[in-house]
Design a protein around this motif. Structure first.
Motif, PDB file in Angstrom:
ATOM      1  N   VAL A 136     -16.005 -36.209  84.233  1.00 17.72           N
ATOM      2  CA  VAL A 136     -16.108 -35.854  85.654  1.00 17.72           C
ATOM      3  C   VAL A 136     -17.142 -34.730  85.741  1.00 17.72           C
ATOM      4  O   VAL A 136     -16.924 -33.625  85.242  1.00 17.72           O
ATOM      5  N   LYS A 137     -18.272 -35.020  86.370  1.00 23.85           N
ATOM      6  CA  LYS A 137     -19.402 -34.086  86.361  1.00 23.85           C
ATOM      7  C   LYS A 137     -19.558 -33.403  87.715  1.00 23.85           C
ATOM      8  O   LYS A 137     -19.132 -33.912  88.745  1.00 23.85           O
ATOM      9  N   GLU A 138     -20.219 -32.210  87.643  1.00 20.62           N
ATOM     10  CA  GLU A 138     -20.598 -31.449  88.834  1.00 20.62           C
ATOM     11  C   GLU A 138     -19.401 -31.177  89.747  1.00 20.62           C
ATOM     12  O   GLU A 138     -19.397 -31.493  90.930  1.00 20.62           O
ATOM     13  N   CYS A 139     -18.395 -30.579  89.129  1.00 18.84           N
ATOM     14  CA  CYS A 139     -17.231 -30.155  89.916  1.00 18.84           C
ATOM     15  C   CYS A 139     -17.427 -28.673  90.278  1.00 18.84           C
ATOM     16  O   CYS A 139     -17.808 -27.858  89.428  1.00 18.84           O
ATOM     17  N   LYS A 140     -17.189 -28.325  91.518  1.00 20.24           N
ATOM     18  CA  LYS A 140     -17.286 -26.940  91.952  1.00 20.24           C
ATOM     19  C   LYS A 140     -15.988 -26.212  91.612  1.00 20.24           C
ATOM     20  O   LYS A 140     -14.896 -26.676  91.943  1.00 20.24           O
ATOM     21  N   ASN A 141     -16.143 -25.082  90.941  1.00 24.26           N
ATOM     22  CA  ASN A 141     -14.946 -24.310  90.640  1.00 24.26           C
ATOM     23  C   ASN A 141     -14.709 -23.288  91.749  1.00 24.26           C
ATOM     24  O   ASN A 141     -15.342 -23.330  92.815  1.00 24.26           O
ATOM     25  N   LYS A 142     -13.839 -22.388  91.514  1.00 23.82           N
ATOM     26  CA  LYS A 142     -13.492 -21.411  92.538  1.00 23.82           C
ATOM     27  C   LYS A 142     -14.671 -20.528  92.914  1.00 23.82           C
ATOM     28  O   LYS A 142     -14.765 -20.045  94.056  1.00 23.82           O
ATOM     29  N   ASP A 143     -15.594 -20.322  91.974  1.00 21.29           N
ATOM     30  CA  ASP A 143     -16.787 -19.494  92.219  1.00 21.29           C
ATOM     31  C   ASP A 143     -17.979 -20.324  92.619  1.00 21.29           C
ATOM     32  O   ASP A 143     -19.136 -19.840  92.565  1.00 21.29           O
ATOM     33  N   ILE A 184      -8.918 -33.842  89.347  1.00 19.40           N
ATOM     34  CA  ILE A 184      -9.715 -32.931  88.519  1.00 19.40           C
ATOM     35  C   ILE A 184     -10.516 -31.985  89.409  1.00 19.40           C
ATOM     36  O   ILE A 184     -10.633 -30.774  89.131  1.00 19.40           O
ATOM     37  N   ARG A 185     -11.070 -32.500  90.492  1.00 17.77           N
ATOM     38  CA  ARG A 185     -11.851 -31.634  91.386  1.00 17.77           C
ATOM     39  C   ARG A 185     -10.940 -30.612  92.057  1.00 17.77           C
ATOM     40  O   ARG A 185     -11.339 -29.470  92.278  1.00 17.77           O
ATOM     41  N   GLN A 186      -9.725 -31.011  92.413  1.00 21.64           N
ATOM     42  CA  GLN A 186      -8.777 -30.049  92.973  1.00 21.64           C
ATOM     43  C   GLN A 186      -8.438 -28.970  91.948  1.00 21.64           C
ATOM     44  O   GLN A 186      -8.370 -27.776  92.286  1.00 21.64           O
ATOM     45  N   LEU A 187      -8.233 -29.402  90.700  1.00 18.24           N
ATOM     46  CA  LEU A 187      -7.906 -28.435  89.654  1.00 18.24           C
ATOM     47  C   LEU A 187      -9.077 -27.502  89.382  1.00 18.24           C
ATOM     48  O   LEU A 187      -8.906 -26.285  89.209  1.00 18.24           O
ATOM     49  N   ALA A 188     -10.304 -28.046  89.366  1.00 15.86           N
ATOM     50  CA  ALA A 188     -11.488 -27.220  89.119  1.00 15.86           C
ATOM     51  C   ALA A 188     -11.728 -26.229  90.261  1.00 15.86           C
ATOM     52  O   ALA A 188     -12.150 -25.084  90.033  1.00 15.86           O
ATOM     53  N   HIS A 189     -11.447 -26.663  91.500  1.00 16.57           N
ATOM     54  CA  HIS A 189     -11.687 -25.794  92.650  1.00 16.57           C
ATOM     55  C   HIS A 189     -10.766 -24.582  92.628  1.00 16.57           C
ATOM     56  O   HIS A 189     -11.089 -23.536  93.216  1.00 16.57           O
ATOM     57  N   THR A 193     -14.402 -18.882  87.089  1.00 16.43           N
ATOM     58  CA  THR A 193     -15.373 -19.155  86.034  1.00 16.43           C
ATOM     59  C   THR A 193     -14.882 -18.660  84.677  1.00 16.43           C
ATOM     60  O   THR A 193     -15.055 -19.328  83.656  1.00 16.43           O
ATOM     61  N   ASP A 194     -14.249 -17.499  84.620  1.00 10.91           N
ATOM     62  CA  ASP A 194     -13.803 -16.970  83.338  1.00 10.91           C
ATOM     63  C   ASP A 194     -12.615 -17.740  82.740  1.00 10.91           C
ATOM     64  O   ASP A 194     -12.229 -17.506  81.597  1.00 10.91           O
ATOM     65  N   ALA A 195     -12.022 -18.641  83.533  1.00  9.82           N
ATOM     66  CA  ALA A 195     -10.889 -19.433  83.027  1.00  9.82           C
ATOM     67  C   ALA A 195     -11.257 -20.888  82.802  1.00  9.82           C
ATOM     68  O   ALA A 195     -10.361 -21.722  82.595  1.00  9.82           O
ATOM     69  N   VAL A 196     -12.565 -21.203  82.864  1.00  8.03           N
ATOM     70  CA  VAL A 196     -12.969 -22.608  82.693  1.00  8.03           C
ATOM     71  C   VAL A 196     -12.600 -23.107  81.299  1.00  8.03           C
ATOM     72  O   VAL A 196     -12.081 -24.222  81.122  1.00  8.03           O
ATOM     73  N   ASN A 197     -12.881 -22.311  80.282  1.00  8.32           N
ATOM     74  CA  ASN A 197     -12.581 -22.757  78.905  1.00  8.32           C
ATOM     75  C   ASN A 197     -11.072 -22.913  78.666  1.00  8.32           C
ATOM     76  O   ASN A 197     -10.655 -23.651  77.759  1.00  8.32           O
ATOM     77  N   ASP A 198     -10.273 -22.183  79.471  1.00 14.93           N
ATOM     78  CA  ASP A 198      -8.830 -22.321  79.307  1.00 14.93           C
ATOM     79  C   ASP A 198      -8.289 -23.632  79.863  1.00 14.93           C
ATOM     80  O   ASP A 198      -7.112 -23.966  79.645  1.00 14.93           O
ATOM     81  N   ILE A 237     -25.335 -19.185  82.902  1.00 15.39           N
ATOM     82  CA  ILE A 237     -24.041 -18.759  83.438  1.00 15.39           C
ATOM     83  C   ILE A 237     -22.941 -18.999  82.399  1.00 15.39           C
ATOM     84  O   ILE A 237     -22.028 -18.185  82.233  1.00 15.39           O
ATOM     85  N   ALA A 238     -23.079 -20.127  81.670  1.00 15.65           N
ATOM     86  CA  ALA A 238     -22.072 -20.446  80.658  1.00 15.65           C
ATOM     87  C   ALA A 238     -22.069 -19.401  79.547  1.00 15.65           C
ATOM     88  O   ALA A 238     -21.001 -18.954  79.094  1.00 15.65           O
ATOM     89  N   GLN A 239     -23.285 -18.976  79.127  1.00 12.88           N
ATOM     90  CA  GLN A 239     -23.360 -17.971  78.064  1.00 12.88           C
ATOM     91  C   GLN A 239     -22.814 -16.630  78.535  1.00 12.88           C
ATOM     92  O   GLN A 239     -22.103 -15.941  77.798  1.00 12.88           O
ATOM     93  N   HIS A 240     -23.172 -16.254  79.811  1.00 12.80           N
ATOM     94  CA  HIS A 240     -22.674 -14.999  80.366  1.00 12.80           C
ATOM     95  C   HIS A 240     -21.138 -15.020  80.460  1.00 12.80           C
ATOM     96  O   HIS A 240     -20.461 -14.047  80.107  1.00 12.80           O
ATOM     97  N   ALA A 241     -20.621 -16.140  80.955  1.00 10.30           N
ATOM     98  CA  ALA A 241     -19.163 -16.258  81.055  1.00 10.30           C
ATOM     99  C   ALA A 241     -18.511 -16.219  79.678  1.00 10.30           C
ATOM    100  O   ALA A 241     -17.452 -15.614  79.485  1.00 10.30           O
ATOM    101  N   GLU A 242     -19.187 -16.838  78.721  1.00 12.79           N
ATOM    102  CA  GLU A 242     -18.631 -16.853  77.365  1.00 12.79           C
ATOM    103  C   GLU A 242     -18.618 -15.443  76.777  1.00 12.79           C
ATOM    104  O   GLU A 242     -17.640 -15.025  76.147  1.00 12.79           O
ATOM    105  N   ASP A 243     -19.733 -14.704  77.025  1.00 16.55           N
ATOM    106  CA  ASP A 243     -19.782 -13.327  76.518  1.00 16.55           C
ATOM    107  C   ASP A 243     -18.705 -12.469  77.163  1.00 16.55           C
ATOM    108  O   ASP A 243     -18.027 -11.682  76.472  1.00 16.55           O
ATOM    109  N   ASN A 244     -18.568 -12.600  78.491  1.00 20.60           N
ATOM    110  CA  ASN A 244     -17.530 -11.819  79.176  1.00 20.60           C
ATOM    111  C   ASN A 244     -16.130 -12.183  78.681  1.00 20.60           C
ATOM    112  O   ASN A 244     -15.258 -11.331  78.564  1.00 20.60           O
TER     113      ASN A 244
END
Length: 481
Positions: A136-143, A184-189, A193-198, A237-244
C-alpha cells in the motif's frame, strides 16, 4: 499408413491426458497486479492439480480455484470413476446443477469415486492457507508525510460452494485490496512520523475481526493480518526520523558499552585475584594432604600390625576351641553308642518275649478254633446224615422201580456172560416147547427161554410202573435229584 498415423495421434493424446502437457494449465488472460494476484486457473486434467496449486504460474498469479477441463478417470475417454486430489474441495455439477458431496460444505471428499459420465468437476477449491501479500503506497500519516506499507494477509476458503457462486478469486482479490487499503490508510493517518517504524508487526486484532465479519458471508476465513514493513517515501525525512528515533537508543547503547567495558575490566581483575587465591589455596591443600597422607600411612601400618596379632590370636583360640569341641563330641558319641547298644539289647529281649507270648497265644487260639471246627463239622455231618436218611425214607417208593430195574439188569448181565463163554444152547419159544417142535429140547433151554420171557414181561411192567410213579410223584423225584 493412414491407420498408423491415426493410431499414433490417439496414442499421443492418451499420453498427454495421463501425464499432462509441459505447463499443465491453459494461458491466463487476466492482467497481474502488484504483489499477489488471486486467480482461477484452467488446467488440462484433474491430475495436474497438485502440480499447479503449490506454484505461482507465470511467477505472478496465486491459484485459489482450479477449473479442470477433464475430470474423469479414464486416460482416453469418459469413464465411470474419478479421483479427486487431496487438499481440495471439489464442486461437481451435472448439466449446470450442483451435485452435493459428503463434506460439510457440500463438496466432494478426496479419493476415488464412482462417477456418472454426465457429471463434471467444475471447480477445485484449495483448502490450503493462501498468502495475499500486497503493498500500500503513498499513505498520508498524521504529519501528512507519504509512507509505504507492505501487508501480508493469510486466509482460507471455508465454504467452497458459497465462495465460487458469490465471489470468486478475482472479485476476492479486488475486495481484499480495497478493504486492506482502507484500513491501512486509516491506521497510517493516525500514526505520527516517529512511530512509523513501530507499525511493523503491531497488533491488528481489531482489523482482523472487522475483515472476518465482512468476508465470512462469502465463505472466506482470514487467519492473520500482518504489517511486514513500513517506511517513509522521502529518504531525507526517513533518515531524519530514523536519527531522531534512534538517538536515545544510541545514547543508551554508548552508556551500556561503557558499563560493559568497566565491568569487563573489573571482571578480569577479579578473575586474576581469584586465580591467585585459588593457587595459594591449592598449594596449602597439597601440603596439608601430604601431612595427612604420612599420618594415614603410619596409622595404617600400626593398624595392620595390631590386626595381624589379633588374627593370629584368634586363629589359635579357634584351633583350641575346635579341639575341645571335637573331644567333647567324641565322648558324647561314645556315650550315645553305649546307650544305643543297651537300648537295642533291651528292645531285643522285650521283643523276643512278646513274640514268644504271641506265638503261645496263637497256638492256643489255633487249637481252640480247630476243636470248635471239628465239633461244628461233626454236627454238620450228623445233620447231613439225618437229612439223607429222611430224604431216602421219603424217596424209597420213588426208587423202588429203579432198584428192581437194576436187579433185572444184573440178571441180564449173567445171561450175557453165559453166552460169551461159548456154551451151546438153543433157545426155543413157548409154542415150540408146548407143541414139541424142538427136537433137542433140554431142560436148560427151557429154563433160559422161560427166563427170557419172564425178563421181557418184567421189564415192560417195570417201565410202565416207573412212568406212572414219575407222573404221580414229580416233587419226590426232584428232591431225590
Amino acid at each position: 499408413r493412414g491407420f498408423s498415423q491415426h493410431f499414433q495421434h490417439s496414442e499421443r493424446g492418451c499420453v498427454e491426458a495421463v501425464m499432462g502437457n509441459s505447463a499443465g494449465f491453459l494461458p491466463i488472460a487476466a492482467a497481474p497486479k502488484d504483489g499477489s494476484t488471486l486467480a482461477s486457473i484452467q488446467i488440462n486434467d484433474i491430475r495436474d492439480a497438485h502440480g499447479i496449486i503449490g506454484e505461482r504460474p507465470d511467477t505472478k498469479f496465486t491459484p485459489v480455484v482450479l477449473e479442470p477441463q477433464r475430470s474423469h478417470g479414464g486416460p482416453c475417454g469418459p469413464c465411470c470413476w474419478t479421483s479427486i486430489p487431496a487438499g481440495f474441495g471439489a464442486i461437481v455439477r451435472r448439466f449446470g446443477a450442483t451435485v452435493e458431496g459428503t463434506e460439510d460444505d457440500g463438496t466432494w471428499s478426496a479419493g476415488c469415486h464412482c462417477f456418472n459420465p454426465m457429471n463434471t468437476v467444475d471447480f477445485l477449491v484449495t483448502k490450503q492457507l493462501v498468502i495475499f501479500d500486497t503493498p500500500v503506497k503513498e499513505c498520508k500519516n498524521k504529519d501528512s508525510i507519504n509512507i509505504s506499507l507492505d501487508v501480508m494477509l493469510v486466509f482460507w476458503i471455508e465454504q467452497a460452494e458459497i465462495f465460487t457462486n458469490t465471489l470468486g478469486p478475482e472479485r476476492l482479490d479486488d475486495m481484499l485490496r480495497s478493504s486492506q487499503d482502507e484500513v491501512i490508510r486509516q491506521l497510517a493517518h493516525a500514526t505520527p512520523t516517529d512511530a512509523v517504524n513501530d507499525m511493523r508487526g503491531q497488533d491488528c486484532t481489531q482489523i482482523l475481526e472487522d475483515l472476518n465479519e465482512k468476508f465470512s458471508k462469502y465463505g472466506v476465513k482470514i487467519k492473520s493480518f500482518t504489517i511486514k514493513s513500513a517506511k517513509i517515501a522521502d529518504e531525507t525525512i526517513a533518515q531524519h526520523a530514523e536519527d531522531n528515533t534512534l538517538y536515545p537508543k544510541k545514547t543508551e547503547m554508548d552508556i551500556a558499552q561503557t558499563t560493559y567495558d568497566r565491568q569487563s575490566l573489573n571482571n578480569q581483575e577479579a578473575q586474576n585475584k581469584l586465580a591467585e587465591e585459588c593457587e595459594n589455596a591449592r598449594r596449602a591443600a597439597e601440603q596439608k594432604a601430604e601431612l595427612e597422607e604420612t599420618k594415614a600411612k603410619k596409622d595404617t601400618e600400626k593398624t595392620v600390625t595390631s590386626t595381624d596379632q589379633e588374627v593370629k590370636k584368634l586363629i589359635s583360640d579357634r584351633e583350641m576351641a575346635v579341639k575341645q569341641v571335637v573331644s567333647e563330641n567324641n565322648l558324647m558319641i561314645a556315650k550315645l553308642k553305649s546307650q544305643i547298644v543297651a537300648e537295642e539289647r533291651a528292645m531285643r529281649s522285650q521283643t523276643e518275649a512278646e513274640v514268644a507270648k504271641i506265638l503261645a497265644e496263637a497256638d492256643v487260639y489255633e487249637k481252640k478254633k480247630m476243636t470248635e471246627a471239628q465239633v461244628k463239622a461233626s454236627q454238620c455231618q450228623a445233620n447231613g446224615k439225618r437229612a439223607m436218611g429222611e430224604a431216602e425214607g421219603e424217596a424209597a417208593s420213588a426208587f423202588q422201580a429203579k432198584r428192581a430195574f437194576e436187579a433185572d439188569q444184573q440178571r441180564l448181565q449173567i445171561l450175557s456172560e453165559v453166552v460169551k463163554r461159548g456154551m451151546v444152547c438153543k433157545i426155543a419159544g413157548s409154542q415150540e416147547n408146548t407143541v414139541g417142535l424142538s427136537a433137542d429140547n433140554a431142560a436148560v433151554t427151557q429154563v433160559v427161554s422161560q427166563g427170557l420171557e419172564a425178563l421181557r414181561a418184567k421189564l415192560a411192567d417195570i417201565t410202565v410202573t416207573s412212568l406212572a410213579k414219575l407222573e404221580q410223584h414229580p416233587k419226590q423225584v426232584g428232591m431225590s435229584h
